[in-house]
Design a protein around this motif. Sequence first.
Motif, PDB file in Angstrom:
ATOM      1  N   VAL A 151       0.811  -1.288   0.000  1.00  0.00           N
ATOM      2  CA  VAL A 151      -0.085   0.054   0.165  1.00  0.00           C
ATOM      3  C   VAL A 151       0.812   1.193  -0.228  1.00  0.00           C
ATOM      4  CG1 VAL A 151      -1.788  -1.208   1.281  1.00  0.00           C
ATOM      5  CG2 VAL A 151      -0.424  -0.061   2.541  1.00  0.00           C
ATOM      6  N   ASP A 152       2.103   0.987   0.048  1.00  0.00           N
ATOM      7  CA  ASP A 152       3.005   2.291  -0.021  1.00  0.00           C
ATOM      8  C   ASP A 152       4.332   2.537  -0.855  1.00  0.00           C
ATOM      9  OD1 ASP A 152       4.503   0.392   1.359  1.00  0.00           O
ATOM     10  OD2 ASP A 152       4.579   1.622   3.459  1.00  0.00           O
ATOM     11  N   THR A 153       4.158   1.559  -1.832  1.00  0.00           N
ATOM     12  CA  THR A 153       5.487   1.505  -2.702  1.00  0.00           C
ATOM     13  C   THR A 153       4.959   1.202  -4.294  1.00  0.00           C
ATOM     14  OG1 THR A 153       6.892   0.651  -0.999  1.00  0.00           O
ATOM     15  CG2 THR A 153       7.778   0.791  -3.190  1.00  0.00           C
ATOM     16  N   ALA A 154       5.508   1.954  -5.216  1.00  0.00           N
ATOM     17  CA  ALA A 154       5.139   1.906  -6.610  1.00  0.00           C
ATOM     18  C   ALA A 154       6.261   2.140  -7.488  1.00  0.00           C
ATOM     19  CB  ALA A 154       3.840   2.724  -7.043  1.00  0.00           C
ATOM     20  N   SER A 155       6.210   1.594  -8.724  1.00  0.00           N
ATOM     21  CA  SER A 155       6.909   2.215  -9.834  1.00  0.00           C
ATOM     22  C   SER A 155       6.290   2.498 -10.882  1.00  0.00           C
ATOM     23  CB  SER A 155       8.205   0.854 -10.177  1.00  0.00           C
ATOM     24  OG  SER A 155       7.265  -0.096 -10.797  1.00  0.00           O
ATOM     25  N   ILE A 156       6.677   3.605 -11.700  1.00  0.00           N
ATOM     26  CA  ILE A 156       6.065   3.965 -12.730  1.00  0.00           C
ATOM     27  C   ILE A 156       7.128   4.096 -13.858  1.00  0.00           C
ATOM     28  CG2 ILE A 156       4.777   6.047 -13.643  1.00  0.00           C
ATOM     29  CD1 ILE A 156       3.582   6.575 -11.055  1.00  0.00           C
ATOM     30  N   THR A 157       6.752   3.635 -15.019  1.00  0.00           N
ATOM     31  CA  THR A 157       7.803   3.416 -16.068  1.00  0.00           C
ATOM     32  C   THR A 157       7.045   3.757 -17.386  1.00  0.00           C
ATOM     33  OG1 THR A 157       7.560   1.225 -16.532  1.00  0.00           O
ATOM     34  CG2 THR A 157       9.093   1.802 -15.108  1.00  0.00           C
ATOM     35  N   LEU A 158       7.842   4.587 -18.370  1.00  0.00           N
ATOM     36  CA  LEU A 158       7.054   4.842 -19.643  1.00  0.00           C
ATOM     37  C   LEU A 158       8.121   5.344 -20.639  1.00  0.00           C
ATOM     38  CD1 LEU A 158       6.987   8.265 -19.983  1.00  0.00           C
ATOM     39  CD2 LEU A 158       6.105   8.087 -17.740  1.00  0.00           C
ATOM     40  N   GLU A 159       7.651   5.260 -22.026  1.00  0.00           N
ATOM     41  CA  GLU A 159       8.517   5.696 -22.864  1.00  0.00           C
ATOM     42  C   GLU A 159       7.882   6.919 -23.538  1.00  0.00           C
ATOM     43  OE1 GLU A 159       8.964   2.602 -26.017  1.00  0.00           O
ATOM     44  OE2 GLU A 159       8.722   1.259 -24.501  1.00  0.00           O
ATOM     45  N   PHE A 160       8.640   7.671 -24.135  1.00  0.00           N
ATOM     46  CA  PHE A 160       8.185   9.028 -24.432  1.00  0.00           C
ATOM     47  C   PHE A 160       9.029   9.396 -25.778  1.00  0.00           C
ATOM     48  CE2 PHE A 160      11.634  10.340 -21.613  1.00  0.00           C
ATOM     49  CZ  PHE A 160      12.575  11.394 -22.457  1.00  0.00           C
ATOM     50  N   CYS A 161       8.264  10.418 -26.601  1.00  0.00           N
ATOM     51  CA  CYS A 161       8.967  10.970 -27.904  1.00  0.00           C
ATOM     52  C   CYS A 161       8.492  12.439 -27.712  1.00  0.00           C
ATOM     53  CB  CYS A 161       8.103  10.440 -29.040  1.00  0.00           C
ATOM     54  SG  CYS A 161       8.430   8.776 -29.461  1.00  0.00           S
ATOM     55  N   ARG A 162       9.673  13.385 -28.082  1.00  0.00           N
ATOM     56  CA  ARG A 162       9.586  14.859 -28.164  1.00  0.00           C
ATOM     57  C   ARG A 162      10.706  15.234 -29.058  1.00  0.00           C
ATOM     58  NH1 ARG A 162      12.629  17.358 -23.095  1.00  0.00           N
ATOM     59  NH2 ARG A 162      12.016  19.374 -24.145  1.00  0.00           N
TER      60      ARG A 162
END
Length: 133
Positions: free
Chosen positions: A82-93
């Motif tokens: 309930v208190d730890t998370a990972s967020i990952t993503l790819e991006f283009c700019r």
Amino acid sequence: MTPINDPALVDELTTLYFKYEKALCENDIGVLDDLFWDSPHILRFGATENLYGDEIRTFCQNRPTQDLAREISNLKVVTFGVDTASITLEFCRTINGIFRSGRQSQMWQKLPEGWRIVSAHVSLLPESGKPHR
């Protein structure tokens, strides 16, 4: 056993991530400041810099504010308990007129003041002249 990917927490963190993304693209220093852990232990490894503690705030205050919008793909939110998370993503700019692809990862921790980014990493892929997918 620690629950992984509680749907309510995934929704909450996804909403927080998009709040972060909006603030990043609009260079809203106040919101960015609120979302990063206020600690000398926080770190952000950027495309060209390694930042610790207050260096993150200084970087955000001094970075160029033009052409910050980016297209996001493969956003993944994974919660652990309930208190730890990972967020990952790819991006283009587009950076200085050049199309670039990159990736980002963040560790989030629920602290007494709420969810905060406690570690972040941003990297650019080599230039290829076309999007990486």
